[in-house]
Design a protein around this motif. Structure first.
Motif, PDB file in Angstrom:
ATOM      1  N   PHE A 308       0.820  -1.213   0.000  1.00 55.21           N
ATOM      2  CA  PHE A 308       0.000   0.000   0.000  1.00 55.21           C
ATOM      3  C   PHE A 308       0.854   1.263   0.000  1.00 55.21           C
ATOM      4  N   VAL A 309       2.183   1.147  -0.097  1.00 55.73           N
ATOM      5  CA  VAL A 309       3.056   2.322  -0.129  1.00 55.73           C
ATOM      6  C   VAL A 309       4.066   2.191  -1.274  1.00 55.73           C
ATOM      7  N   ARG A 310       4.567   3.340  -1.687  1.00 57.72           N
ATOM      8  CA  ARG A 310       5.744   3.406  -2.552  1.00 57.72           C
ATOM      9  C   ARG A 310       6.750   4.329  -1.874  1.00 57.72           C
ATOM     10  N   CYS A 311       8.004   3.932  -1.935  1.00 58.62           N
ATOM     11  CA  CYS A 311       9.032   4.609  -1.143  1.00 58.62           C
ATOM     12  C   CYS A 311      10.085   5.274  -2.027  1.00 58.62           C
ATOM     13  N   VAL A 312      10.651   6.355  -1.485  1.00 59.04           N
ATOM     14  CA  VAL A 312      11.888   6.941  -2.001  1.00 59.04           C
ATOM     15  C   VAL A 312      12.877   6.905  -0.845  1.00 59.04           C
ATOM     16  N   LEU A 313      13.998   6.237  -1.048  1.00 56.97           N
ATOM     17  CA  LEU A 313      14.969   6.032   0.034  1.00 56.97           C
ATOM     18  C   LEU A 313      16.362   6.418  -0.433  1.00 56.97           C
ATOM     19  N   ASP A 314      17.152   6.887   0.513  1.00 60.68           N
ATOM     20  CA  ASP A 314      18.584   7.102   0.280  1.00 60.68           C
ATOM     21  C   ASP A 314      19.327   6.448   1.430  1.00 60.68           C
ATOM     22  N   ALA A 315      20.231   5.534   1.111  1.00 66.94           N
ATOM     23  CA  ALA A 315      20.898   4.745   2.155  1.00 66.94           C
ATOM     24  C   ALA A 315      22.408   4.814   1.991  1.00 66.94           C
ATOM     25  N   GLU A 316      23.096   4.603   3.087  1.00 68.21           N
ATOM     26  CA  GLU A 316      24.556   4.589   3.074  1.00 68.21           C
ATOM     27  C   GLU A 316      25.126   3.179   3.025  1.00 68.21           C
ATOM     28  N   SER A 317      24.482   2.239   3.736  1.00 67.81           N
ATOM     29  CA  SER A 317      25.113   0.939   3.978  1.00 67.81           C
ATOM     30  C   SER A 317      24.569  -0.203   3.141  1.00 67.81           C
ATOM     31  N   LEU A 318      23.615   0.051   2.265  1.00 75.16           N
ATOM     32  CA  LEU A 318      23.111  -1.033   1.420  1.00 75.16           C
ATOM     33  C   LEU A 318      24.095  -1.307   0.290  1.00 75.16           C
ATOM     34  N   ARG A 319      24.237  -2.575  -0.054  1.00 73.74           N
ATOM     35  CA  ARG A 319      25.206  -2.969  -1.083  1.00 73.74           C
ATOM     36  C   ARG A 319      24.516  -3.134  -2.427  1.00 73.74           C
ATOM     37  N   PRO A 320      24.998  -2.426  -3.458  1.00 79.04           N
ATOM     38  CA  PRO A 320      24.450  -2.665  -4.796  1.00 79.04           C
ATOM     39  C   PRO A 320      25.079  -3.896  -5.425  1.00 79.04           C
ATOM     40  N   THR A 321      24.377  -4.491  -6.376  1.00 76.90           N
ATOM     41  CA  THR A 321      24.949  -5.586  -7.158  1.00 76.90           C
ATOM     42  C   THR A 321      25.947  -5.014  -8.158  1.00 76.90           C
ATOM     43  N   ALA A 322      26.580  -5.878  -8.945  1.00 79.27           N
ATOM     44  CA  ALA A 322      27.602  -5.431  -9.892  1.00 79.27           C
ATOM     45  C   ALA A 322      27.038  -4.443 -10.902  1.00 79.27           C
ATOM     46  N   SER A 323      25.794  -4.628 -11.313  1.00 85.25           N
ATOM     47  CA  SER A 323      25.191  -3.720 -12.284  1.00 85.25           C
ATOM     48  C   SER A 323      24.736  -2.418 -11.652  1.00 85.25           C
ATOM     49  N   ARG A 324      24.725  -2.352 -10.321  1.00 83.48           N
ATOM     50  CA  ARG A 324      24.236  -1.201  -9.571  1.00 83.48           C
ATOM     51  C   ARG A 324      22.815  -0.840  -9.969  1.00 83.48           C
ATOM     52  N   GLU A 325      22.004  -1.848 -10.251  1.00 82.37           N
ATOM     53  CA  GLU A 325      20.603  -1.617 -10.586  1.00 82.37           C
ATOM     54  C   GLU A 325      19.672  -2.351  -9.634  1.00 82.37           C
ATOM     55  N   SER A 326      20.216  -3.033  -8.641  1.00 76.27           N
ATOM     56  CA  SER A 326      19.407  -3.694  -7.624  1.00 76.27           C
ATOM     57  C   SER A 326      20.265  -3.850  -6.373  1.00 76.27           C
ATOM     58  N   LEU A 327      19.638  -4.367  -5.325  1.00 75.01           N
ATOM     59  CA  LEU A 327      20.325  -4.489  -4.039  1.00 75.01           C
ATOM     60  C   LEU A 327      20.792  -5.920  -3.805  1.00 75.01           C
ATOM     61  N   TYR A 328      21.934  -6.034  -3.165  1.00 77.33           N
ATOM     62  CA  TYR A 328      22.489  -7.335  -2.823  1.00 77.33           C
ATOM     63  C   TYR A 328      21.758  -7.871  -1.590  1.00 77.33           C
ATOM     64  N   GLU A 329      21.240  -9.075  -1.704  1.00 73.71           N
ATOM     65  CA  GLU A 329      20.481  -9.672  -0.604  1.00 73.71           C
ATOM     66  C   GLU A 329      21.448 -10.188   0.462  1.00 73.71           C
ATOM     67  N   ASP A 330      21.515  -9.484   1.579  1.00 74.81           N
ATOM     68  CA  ASP A 330      22.392  -9.892   2.672  1.00 74.81           C
ATOM     69  C   ASP A 330      21.704  -9.572   3.997  1.00 74.81           C
ATOM     70  N   ASP A 331      22.424  -9.773   5.087  1.00 80.21           N
ATOM     71  CA  ASP A 331      21.840  -9.542   6.411  1.00 80.21           C
ATOM     72  C   ASP A 331      21.449  -8.078   6.621  1.00 80.21           C
TER      73      ASP A 331
END
Length: 615
Positions: A308-331
Motif C-alpha cells: 500500500f506504499v511506494r518509497c523513495v529512500l537514500d541509504a549509506e550501507s546497502l550494497r548494490p549488485t555489480a550492475s548497480r541496478e538492484s540491491l544485494y540480498e544480505d543480512d
C-alpha cells in the motif's frame, strides 16, 4: 583446412585469459545493464567516488568545494570532476585492467563502504554509446606528477601518455566520449541533462550541466533531499513531502511516512497510495545509495504485505549488485526490511490512535493489505480487526458493528457458499460473514481474541437447514410422490430434495452444495470409472463418504406449491430439473456442462408443455 602452427607449451604451464572486449561489452549491454543510458550513471558514480576520496585527503574542505561538471553539445559528452585523480601508474593498474577497481586498493571495509562502485567495470559501460573513451587526469595524492591521458578503444586497445601540467592545471579527471551515430537517443544534450537529473538529483556534491549554447551552466541537484531540508512548521513539511511524492510517483499520497534508520544511514519517505491495488502486487521503490539512484523497481526493500506504499529512500550501507541496478540480498538488507516494516506498523498504530478520519480512509482503500498484516501481527490484529470491513448478511460492515447484532458469527469457506445462503440466512436471522476472500475466514475466527463474548463457527449445510422450518405432516405426505420423482431426476447430480418453509417467500429453492462435497463426488466417480487400474486404486484409497447436495424447496413459494401437486411424471421431473437449474444459477458458482445442458433442456420442455396446453 590447415590449422596455424602453435608452439608447444610445457605441460602444466600457466596461461593468461584472452578477453574479447567487444564480446564483453555486448554481454554488459544485453545481460548486466538494463539500458545504454547507464553510461552516464557510471560516469557520475566514478566522479562521486573520486570526490569522496578527495575529501578524505582534505577533510577540512567545504562540502561544496569540489564538484562535477557535465557538458554535452551533440558532438561530445564530457564529465569533469575535482576528485582525487589518477597517476600514470594508477591508469595502467585500474583503467586498463578489467574487474580491478581503485576502491579495492585499501582492503579496509569501512573505507570501501564510502564508495558507490566496487567492481571495476563501470567505465566499460561507455562503450555502449561510444567507440572511444578519452580520459585526462591529474592526481591530488601526488601534486607534482604530470597529468596523464588514457585513450581506450572498443577493440580492446589503449594508449597512455603524460601531458604537460597545462593540460590539467588542477587535480581531478575529465572523461570525454564521442558518441556513435546510433547512440544519439542517449547522448543528445536534452537527454544527457534529463539522465543527470534522473540519476543525480539527490547527490551531495554540486553537479552542473552545460549544453554548449553559451548560457550559464544549470544546476542538476540545486536542493538537498526534501526530508533533509528545514521547514517552518510540521504542516509545511508534510505538504512538501506530499508534493515531492506526487512529483516522483504521479499521485497525491493519502499520507507520507518519514523513514529514518540512523544505524544504516537511511532516510526517505513512504507515500501511501490513494487507490487500492491487487493483493500481493508489489510496487517498485526508488532506492538511492549515497545519493545516486540505484533502482526505480526495488521490490525487495519492503515486505510483501506493504503493497500500500511506494518509497523513495537514500541509504549509506546497502550494497548494490555489480550492475548497480538492484540491491544485494544480505543480512543488512534483511535488517533494513524488518526495520522499515516496523516503521509502517508504527504509522498504522499512530493513525489508529490519533486520526480516525485518516484511518477510515486508509482502511476503506487498503483493507486487504491490513488484513494480510493482521494475520501475522497480533498487535495490528487487536488494534484494527474490529474496524476492518467484511461482506456479511447485513451488508458490508465492520466486525465490531456485526458482533453487536450477532453474538454467534457464522463464516463460510468460499464466496459461492456465501452467495448460496446469504438471502436465506439473512431472512432467518443468522449472522454470516463471507470468508471466501483472502485472509477473511482466518481473521473472523480470531474475533473472539478481541471480543470474548462473541462465538465464531464455520457455516455448514446442517447449520442452515436446522434454521429452516419443517412443513406439517399432511403437506409432506401430499408432496411425497413429487419429491420421490424429483430425487430420481436429480440423482445424477448426487442431490437430495427436501421440502421446507423459509423466507423470503419469493425464493422457490435453495441449493446447498459445498465445493469440497463436489470435489469428493468427482473423485468418487473417477474411482468407479477407473476400477482395476493403478489410478483407480489411488482414488479408491482417497475416497471418503461424499456428502450429497441438497435442493431445499420452499413451501411458501406459490410456484413450489403448484409444482408438488403435478401428477404427470415427465412434467414433474422437468419442473424439478428447472428448479435445480434456477437454484444453481442463483448460487453464482461455475456450472458443470451437465448442469448447463439440464437448464436448457428443462426450459425447452416446459416451453413445449405450455404451448401444447395452450393449443
Amino acid at each position: 583446412m590447415t590449422l596455424p602452427h602453435t608452439p608447444a607449451s610445457p605441460a602444466g604451464a600457466d596461461r593468461t585469459f584472452q578477453v574479447d572486449l567487444r564480446g564483453l561489452v555486448d554481454l554488459l549491454s544485453h545481460h548486466l545493464y538494463s539500458s545504454p543510458r547507464v553510461y552516464l550513471r557510471e560516469l557520475l558514480q566514478n566522479a562521486v567516488d573520486a570526490l569522496t576520496a578527495r575529501h578524505g585527503l582534505e577533510p577540512g574542505a567545504a562540502a561544496d568545494a569540489f564538484g562535477i561538471r557535465l557538458y554535452a553539445d551533440g558532438a561530445v559528452v564530457r564529465v569533469e570532476d575535482d576528485g582525487v585523480g589518477l597517476t600514470e601508474a594508477d591508469v595502467h593498474t585500474f583503467l586498463a585492467t578489467i574487474g580491478r577497481s581503485s576502491k579495492r586498493a585499501e582492503q579496509v571495509a569501512e573505507q570501501r563502504a564510502d564508495f558507490i562502485g566496487q567492481f571495476g567495470i563501470g567505465l566499460l559501460s561507455c562503450f555502449l554509446v561510444a567507440d572511444e573513451i578519452h580520459v585526462v587526469s591529474r592526481s591530488a595524492r601526488t601534486p607534482d606528477a604530470p597529468a596523464v591521458e588514457w585513450r581506450g578503444r572498443g577493440d580492446g586497445s589503449y594508449t597512455v601518455r603524460a601531458l604537460p601540467a597545462s593540460a590539467r592545471p588542477r587535480p581531478g579527471t575529465t572523461v570525454t566520449l564521442t558518441p556513435r551515430a546510433d547512440a544519439g537517443e542517449w547522448t543528445r544534450p536534452v537527454q544527457v541533462q534529463e539522465l543527470a537529473r534522473h540519476f543525480g538529483s539527490l547527490l551531495r556534491h554540486p553537479v552542473t550541466f552545460d549544453d554548449g549554447s553559451g548560457g550559464p551552466a544549470a544546476p542538476v541537484n540545486p536542493e538537498p533531499a526534501p526530508w533533509a531540508r528545514s521547514y517552518p512548521t510540521p504542516g509545511a513539511r508534510s505538504r512538501a513531502l506530499a508534493a515531492y511524492g506526487e512529483e516522483i510517483f504521479g499521485f497525491t499520497p493519502l499520507d507520507t511516512i518519514d523513514l529514518d534508520l540512523p544505524a544504516v544511514g537511511l532516510k526517505g519517505i513512504a507515500c501511501v497510495l490513494p487507490e487500492a491495488v491487487p493483493a500481493g502486487r508489489r510496487h517498485g521503490h526508488r532506492v538511492h545509495v549515497k545519493g545516486m539512484l540505484l533502482s526505480e523497481q526495488a521490490e525487495e526493500i519492503l515486505p510483501e504485505w506493504a503493497f500500500f506504499v511506494r518509497c523513495v529512500l537514500d541509504a549509506e550501507s546497502l550494497r548494490p549488485t555489480a550492475s548497480r541496478e538492484s540491491l544485494y540480498e544480505d543480512d543488512t538488507l534483511a535488517a533494513v526490511r524488518d526495520a522499515l516494516a516496523e516503521r509502517l506498523r508504527a504509522w498504522i498504530a499512530r493513525t489508529a490512535a490519533s486520526d480516525p478520519d485518516l484511518l477510515g480512509r486508509f482502511l476503506q482503500t487498503h483493507h486487504l493489505a491490513v488484513k494480510s498484516l493482521a494475520v501475522h501481527d497480533d498487535e495490528i490484529l487487536r488494534m484494527l480487526l474490529p474496524w476492518l470491513p467484511f461482506e456479511t448478511t447485513d451488508g458490508h460492515a465492520t466486525l465490531d458493528e456485526f458482533a453487536r447484532t450477532h453474538r454467534t458469527v457464522l463464516v463460510t469457506s468460499s464466496v459461492e457458499e456465501f452467495r448460496q445462503v446469504a438471502a436465506i440466512a439473512g431472512a432467518a436471522g443468522l449472522g454470516v460473514v463471507n470468508g471466501g476472500y483472502t485472509y477473511d475466514r482466518e481473521l473472523v475466527h480470531r474475533l473472539p481474541e478481541i471480543r470474548p463474548e462473541v462465538a465464531v463457527a464455520d457455516l455448514d449445510p446442517g447449520t442452515l437447514t436446522a434454521h429452516l422450518d419443517p412443513v406439517d405432516r399432511e403437506t409432506e405426505l401430499a408432496a411425497a410422490a413429487y419429491l420421490a420423482q424429483a430425487r430420481d431426476a436429480l440423482a445424477v447430480f448426487d442431490c437430495d430434495v427436501a421440502l421446507r418453509t423459509f423466507q423470503p417467500a419469493s425464493a422457490p429453492a435453495l441449493l446447498l452444495d459445498s465445493r469440497e462435497a463436489r470435489h469428493e463426488r468427482t473423485r468418487s466417480q473417477l474411482a468407479r470409472e477407473q476400477q482395476g487400474g493403478v489410478w483407480g486404486d489411488i482414488l479408491g484409497h482417497l475416497r471418503q463418504e461424499a456428502p450429497r447436495a441438497q435442493l431445499i424447496l420452499n413451501q411458501l413459494n406459490p410456484l413450489v406449491r403448484t409444482a408438488v401437486t403435478i401428477d404427470e411424471p415427465e412434467l414433474a421431473r422437468t419442473s424439478a430439473e428447472a428448479l435445480y437449474g434456477q437454484a444453481a444459477m442463483l448460487s453464482r458458482r461455475p456450472l458443470r456442462p451437465a448442469e448447463s445442458s439440464l437448464i436448457n433442456r428443462s426450459f425447452l420442455d416446459l416451453l413445449a408443455h405450455a404451448l401444447r396446453k395452450d393449443s
